[in-house]
Design an enzyme around this catalytic site. Structure first.
Site, PDB file in Angstrom:
ATOM      1  N   HIS A  72      32.399 -58.811 104.813  1.00  0.00           N
ATOM      2  CA  HIS A  72      31.405 -58.549 104.021  1.00  0.00           C
ATOM      3  C   HIS A  72      30.231 -57.976 104.993  1.00  0.00           C
ATOM      4  O   HIS A  72      29.813 -58.196 105.732  1.00  0.00           O
ATOM      5  CB  HIS A  72      30.835 -59.869 103.493  1.00  0.00           C
ATOM      6  CG  HIS A  72      31.879 -60.087 102.069  1.00  0.00           C
ATOM      7  ND1 HIS A  72      31.341 -60.964 101.193  1.00  0.00           N
ATOM      8  CD2 HIS A  72      33.200 -59.729 101.964  1.00  0.00           C
ATOM      9  CE1 HIS A  72      32.464 -61.152 100.395  1.00  0.00           C
ATOM     10  NE2 HIS A  72      33.382 -60.414 100.703  1.00  0.00           N
ATOM     11  N   TYR A 200      23.440 -64.631  95.582  1.00  0.00           N
ATOM     12  CA  TYR A 200      22.588 -65.694  95.467  1.00  0.00           C
ATOM     13  C   TYR A 200      21.570 -65.807  94.472  1.00  0.00           C
ATOM     14  O   TYR A 200      20.697 -64.524  94.528  1.00  0.00           O
ATOM     15  CB  TYR A 200      21.878 -66.031  96.830  1.00  0.00           C
ATOM     16  CG  TYR A 200      22.871 -66.335  97.966  1.00  0.00           C
ATOM     17  CD1 TYR A 200      23.594 -65.522  98.611  1.00  0.00           C
ATOM     18  CD2 TYR A 200      22.889 -67.733  98.364  1.00  0.00           C
ATOM     19  CE1 TYR A 200      24.327 -65.901  99.501  1.00  0.00           C
ATOM     20  CE2 TYR A 200      23.592 -68.109  99.448  1.00  0.00           C
ATOM     21  CZ  TYR A 200      24.354 -67.370 100.047  1.00  0.00           C
ATOM     22  OH  TYR A 200      25.319 -67.587 101.114  1.00  0.00           O
ATOM     23  N   PRO A 292      23.673 -76.120 102.237  1.00  0.00           N
ATOM     24  CA  PRO A 292      24.582 -75.059 102.172  1.00  0.00           C
ATOM     25  C   PRO A 292      24.190 -73.691 101.940  1.00  0.00           C
ATOM     26  O   PRO A 292      24.945 -72.638 102.111  1.00  0.00           O
ATOM     27  CB  PRO A 292      25.765 -75.427 101.381  1.00  0.00           C
ATOM     28  CG  PRO A 292      24.975 -76.241 100.350  1.00  0.00           C
ATOM     29  CD  PRO A 292      23.994 -77.024 100.943  1.00  0.00           C
ATOM     30  N   LYS A 296      25.596 -72.034 106.840  1.00  0.00           N
ATOM     31  CA  LYS A 296      25.364 -72.433 108.243  1.00  0.00           C
ATOM     32  C   LYS A 296      26.196 -73.610 108.859  1.00  0.00           C
ATOM     33  O   LYS A 296      26.392 -73.660 109.858  1.00  0.00           O
ATOM     34  CB  LYS A 296      24.062 -72.632 108.880  1.00  0.00           C
ATOM     35  CG  LYS A 296      23.183 -71.201 108.745  1.00  0.00           C
ATOM     36  CD  LYS A 296      23.256 -70.274 109.789  1.00  0.00           C
ATOM     37  CE  LYS A 296      22.822 -68.935 109.615  1.00  0.00           C
ATOM     38  NZ  LYS A 296      23.963 -68.071 109.108  1.00  0.00           N
ATOM     39  N   TYR A 384      21.298 -64.597 108.565  1.00  0.00           N
ATOM     40  CA  TYR A 384      22.492 -65.012 107.676  1.00  0.00           C
ATOM     41  C   TYR A 384      23.731 -64.528 108.682  1.00  0.00           C
ATOM     42  O   TYR A 384      24.795 -65.597 108.299  1.00  0.00           O
ATOM     43  CB  TYR A 384      22.453 -64.003 106.652  1.00  0.00           C
ATOM     44  CG  TYR A 384      23.352 -64.681 105.569  1.00  0.00           C
ATOM     45  CD1 TYR A 384      23.082 -65.543 104.817  1.00  0.00           C
ATOM     46  CD2 TYR A 384      24.679 -63.959 105.516  1.00  0.00           C
ATOM     47  CE1 TYR A 384      23.921 -66.068 103.777  1.00  0.00           C
ATOM     48  CE2 TYR A 384      25.412 -64.449 104.491  1.00  0.00           C
ATOM     49  CZ  TYR A 384      25.181 -65.432 103.654  1.00  0.00           C
ATOM     50  OH  TYR A 384      26.261 -65.839 102.679  1.00  0.00           O
TER      51      TYR A 384
HETATM   52  P1  RFL Z   1      33.737 -82.717 109.082  1.00  0.00           P
HETATM   53  O1  RFL Z   1      34.423 -81.602 108.476  1.00  0.00           O
HETATM   54  O2  RFL Z   1      33.066 -83.700 108.142  1.00  0.00           O
HETATM   55  O3  RFL Z   1      35.010 -83.482 109.757  1.00  0.00           O
HETATM   56  C1  RFL Z   1      34.685 -84.589 110.352  1.00  0.00           C
HETATM   57  C2  RFL Z   1      36.006 -85.477 110.253  1.00  0.00           C
HETATM   58  O4  RFL Z   1      35.944 -86.767 110.913  1.00  0.00           O
HETATM   59  C3  RFL Z   1      36.548 -87.675 110.085  1.00  0.00           C
HETATM   60  N1  RFL Z   1      35.869 -88.941 110.242  1.00  0.00           N
HETATM   61  C4  RFL Z   1      36.522 -90.094 111.092  1.00  0.00           C
HETATM   62  N2  RFL Z   1      37.485 -89.964 111.784  1.00  0.00           N
HETATM   63  C5  RFL Z   1      37.938 -90.997 112.447  1.00  0.00           C
HETATM   64  N3  RFL Z   1      37.027 -92.331 112.434  1.00  0.00           N
HETATM   65  C6  RFL Z   1      35.903 -92.294 111.533  1.00  0.00           C
HETATM   66  N4  RFL Z   1      35.261 -93.377 111.676  1.00  0.00           N
HETATM   67  C7  RFL Z   1      35.741 -90.982 110.900  1.00  0.00           C
HETATM   68  N5  RFL Z   1      34.760 -90.761 110.040  1.00  0.00           N
HETATM   69  C8  RFL Z   1      34.711 -89.550 109.769  1.00  0.00           C
HETATM   70  C9  RFL Z   1      36.512 -87.249 108.619  1.00  0.00           C
HETATM   71  O5  RFL Z   1      37.553 -87.728 107.913  1.00  0.00           O
HETATM   72  C10 RFL Z   1      36.598 -85.771 109.096  1.00  0.00           C
HETATM   73  O6  RFL Z   1      37.910 -85.170 108.981  1.00  0.00           O
HETATM   74  O7  RFL Z   1      32.687 -82.394 110.217  1.00  0.00           O
HETATM   75  P2  RFL Z   1      32.645 -81.034 111.241  1.00  0.00           P
HETATM   76  O8  RFL Z   1      34.134 -81.052 111.774  1.00  0.00           O
HETATM   77  O9  RFL Z   1      31.743 -81.177 112.118  1.00  0.00           O
HETATM   78  O10 RFL Z   1      32.425 -79.880 110.505  1.00  0.00           O
HETATM   79  C11 RFL Z   1      31.373 -79.508 109.713  1.00  0.00           C
HETATM   80  C12 RFL Z   1      31.636 -78.829 108.416  1.00  0.00           C
HETATM   81  O11 RFL Z   1      32.778 -79.617 107.608  1.00  0.00           O
HETATM   82  C13 RFL Z   1      30.451 -78.670 107.460  1.00  0.00           C
HETATM   83  O12 RFL Z   1      29.184 -78.591 108.267  1.00  0.00           O
HETATM   84  C14 RFL Z   1      30.349 -77.972 106.254  1.00  0.00           C
HETATM   85  O13 RFL Z   1      31.618 -77.959 105.650  1.00  0.00           O
HETATM   86  C15 RFL Z   1      29.190 -78.045 105.415  1.00  0.00           C
HETATM   87  N6  RFL Z   1      29.404 -78.121 104.190  1.00  0.00           N
HETATM   88  C16 RFL Z   1      29.428 -76.574 103.762  1.00  0.00           C
HETATM   89  N7  RFL Z   1      28.833 -75.895 104.596  1.00  0.00           N
HETATM   90  C17 RFL Z   1      28.840 -74.464 104.255  1.00  0.00           C
HETATM   91  O14 RFL Z   1      28.531 -73.681 105.069  1.00  0.00           O
HETATM   92  N8  RFL Z   1      29.061 -74.195 102.863  1.00  0.00           N
HETATM   93  C18 RFL Z   1      29.602 -74.957 102.163  1.00  0.00           C
HETATM   94  O15 RFL Z   1      29.609 -74.705 100.891  1.00  0.00           O
HETATM   95  C19 RFL Z   1      29.692 -76.271 102.258  1.00  0.00           C
HETATM   96  N9  RFL Z   1      30.055 -77.141 101.522  1.00  0.00           N
HETATM   97  C20 RFL Z   1      29.834 -79.183 103.098  1.00  0.00           C
HETATM   98  C21 RFL Z   1      30.123 -78.633 101.842  1.00  0.00           C
HETATM   99  C22 RFL Z   1      29.934 -80.174 103.518  1.00  0.00           C
HETATM  100  C23 RFL Z   1      30.227 -81.195 102.662  1.00  0.00           C
HETATM  101  N10 RFL Z   1      30.324 -82.645 102.895  1.00  0.00           N
HETATM  102  C24 RFL Z   1      30.272 -83.243 104.419  1.00  0.00           C
HETATM  103  C25 RFL Z   1      30.127 -83.914 102.124  1.00  0.00           C
HETATM  104  C26 RFL Z   1      30.599 -79.528 100.762  1.00  0.00           C
HETATM  105  C27 RFL Z   1      30.579 -80.937 101.004  1.00  0.00           C
HETATM  106  C28 RFL Z   1      31.081 -81.949 100.108  1.00  0.00           C
HETATM  107  C1  PHB Z   2      31.311 -70.855  99.636  1.00  0.00           C
HETATM  108  O1  PHB Z   2      31.840 -69.944  99.380  1.00  0.00           O
HETATM  109  O2  PHB Z   2      31.569 -72.232  99.483  1.00  0.00           O
HETATM  110  C2  PHB Z   2      29.785 -70.771 100.124  1.00  0.00           C
HETATM  111  C3  PHB Z   2      29.302 -69.616 100.413  1.00  0.00           C
HETATM  112  C4  PHB Z   2      28.151 -69.231 100.864  1.00  0.00           C
HETATM  113  C5  PHB Z   2      27.249 -70.352 100.839  1.00  0.00           C
HETATM  114  C6  PHB Z   2      27.599 -71.665 100.767  1.00  0.00           C
HETATM  115  C7  PHB Z   2      28.953 -71.764 100.189  1.00  0.00           C
HETATM  116  O3  PHB Z   2      25.944 -70.092 101.083  1.00  0.00           O
END
Ligand code: RFL
Ligand code: PHB
Length: 389
Positions: A72, A200, A292, A296, A384
């Site tokens: 993009h 957005y 989110p 980042k 961004y």
């Molecule tokens: P993760 O992906 O949460 O992975 C951590 C892993 O650790 C495991 N775990 C354990 N394992 C062993 N023993 C324990 N006691 C444990 N406790 C936990 C978990 O099962 C999991 O598999 O962290 P990591 O690797 O640091 O990655 C970070 C990203 O996942 C996170 O920053 C993003 O996904 C944040 N986030 C979003 N970011 C965006 O940029 N755009 C989004 O749309 C977006 N949606 C989200 C999200 C994070 C969410 N969380 C954490 C609730 C939506 C949700 C629901």
């Molecule tokens: C997504 O596609 O899930 C998404 C994209 C941009 C954002 C957050 C989530 O800032």
């Protein structure tokens, strides 16, 4: 059991760290509480900065991302129906890659499975010991049997609710937090995205985001109250609300369909300091959370473990502590800049219960300034697409 680096968590942070260390000949064991299918079933982030793309290439897992990911050149902001495109390419010569976290995770899992490195899924009661000394251990239970891993280092990549940060004595940790009074209700749908780029949208009824995973799969979000329940949102209610928050042209173009996933994510800003406690390191969501809005979270997690891998390779390769000594400071500088950007994006794009008419006019003025000033547009584009490490 013995290994060099015990990694807690098989999210993107733990898996990428495992991969980078494996490439350098450093042995790891990953302990994951959930099953592999459960981890792959979580729908999360979608946008990769160029630095993240480079890191995944360095890890040798970029082939499918380049084949299937969408490059993009910009994003659109829509404020009360007025839409404006920010052209990252023209502004700063950079782009982002739309490629879902699920796919990044799948590629990393496949590479790890192929390498023979050990990952233990379904590891229960994980506990961390003696990381203040030089011989830490990690204990866990698998299928009812207790195990212990002796290691040189522990990498806490176990997300916000993990055990790693909770294992640090309270006095050693400083935390900074802001909880927002709303969440994002997201749906995934097998219909073409409404636009080639992300939109957005700020509206008096709340924030909305039009995103995507592929040319045939879309991801949409609307801001909802923090205590809202998913069950209260039929697909029809979701589509109606989304249409009201975007400009009329986008609303008309929207191709709706049955949702294949629907969930609410709370919004939070959080930073723990420092990120190193003797032989324990925190990385990714275990160390920090961003709302989110700036896309980042995943990028920070990948950058953290890129730095941590470099530091550990330096330790094992050159016998130098310099990298591991600087890990925390180096990573936190970047984390705080991303916290600032994510907080700012959240502040201008959402409606807050306390925002009065003055506050809304300030939000509008922010939008007008962004649109009218090349300096402000460049600042948005620079943040961004990802600040340098
Ligand atoms: P993760 O992906 O949460 O992975 C951590 C892993 O650790 C495991 N775990 C354990 N394992 C062993 N023993 C324990 N006691 C444990 N406790 C936990 C978990 O099962 C999991 O598999 O962290 P990591 O690797 O640091 O990655 C970070 C990203 O996942 C996170 O920053 C993003 O996904 C944040 N986030 C979003 N970011 C965006 O940029 N755009 C989004 O749309 C977006 N949606 C989200 C999200 C994070 C969410 N969380 C954490 C609730 C939506 C949700 C629901
Ligand atoms: C997504 O596609 O899930 C998404 C994209 C941009 C954002 C957050 C989530 O800032």
């Amino acid at each position: 059991m013995r290994t060099q680096v015990a990694i807690i968590g098989a999210g993107p942070a733990g898996l990428l760290l495992g991969r980078l260390l494996d490439q350098a000949g450093i042995e790891t064991i990953i302990l994951e509480r959930r099953s592999q299918d459960y981890v792959l079933g979580r729908i999360r982030a979608g946008v990769l900065e160029q630095g993240s793309v480079d890191l995944l290439d360095r890890a040798g897992v970029g082939t499918r991302m380049h084949a299937e990911g969408l490059v993009h050149d910009g994003v659109e902001f829509c404020f009360d129906g007025d839409r404006h495109r920010f052209d990252f390419c023209a502004l700063i010569g950079r782009t982002v890659m739309v490629y879902g976290q699920t796919e990044v995770t799948r590629d990393l899992m496949q590479a790890r499975d192929g390498s023979g490195a050990k990952t233990i899924y379904g590891a229960e009661d994980v506990s961390l010991h003696d990381f203040d000394g030089t011989s830490p251990t990690v204990r866990f239970v698998k299928d009812g049997v207790a195990h212990e891993i002796a290691c040189d280092f522990i990498a806490g990549c176990d997300g916000y609710h993990g055990v790693s940060r909770a294992s640090v004595s309270e006095g050693a940790l400083r935390t900074y937090e802001r909880v927002y009074p709303f969440g994002w209700l997201g749906i995934l749908v097998d219909r073409p995205p409404v636009s080639d780029e992300l939109i957005y949208a700020h509206h008096a009824r709340g924030f909305a985001l039009c995103s995507m995973r592929s040319p045939s799969r879309s991801r949409y979000y609307v801001q909802v109250a923090a205590d809202e329940k998913v069950d209260a949102w039929s697909d029809d209610r979701f589509w109606d609300e989304l249409r009201r928050r975007v400009d009329s042209e986008t609303a008309e173009r929207l191709v709706t369909g049955p949702s294949i996933e629907k969930s609410i994510a709370p919004l939070r800003s959080f930073v723990a300091e420092p990120l190193r406690f003797g032989r324990l390191f925190l990385a990714g969501d275990a160390a920090h959370i961003v709302p989110p809005t700036g896309a980042k979270g995943l990028n920070l997690a990948l950058n953290d473990v890129g730095c941590l891998a470099d530091a550990l390779v330096e330790f094992y390769g050159e016998g130098s502590d310099t990298g591991i000594d600087h890990y925390s400071d180096r990573v936190l500088k970047r984390v705080w800049k991303a916290e600032r950007f994510s907080w700012w994006m959240t502040s201008i794009l959402h409606t807050f219960p306390e925002t009065d008419t003055f506050g809304r006019r300030i939000q509008r003025a922010e939008f007008d300034y962004l649109v009218g000033s090349e300096a402000a547009s460049r600042s948005l584009a620079e943040n961004y697409t990802g600040l340098p490490a």
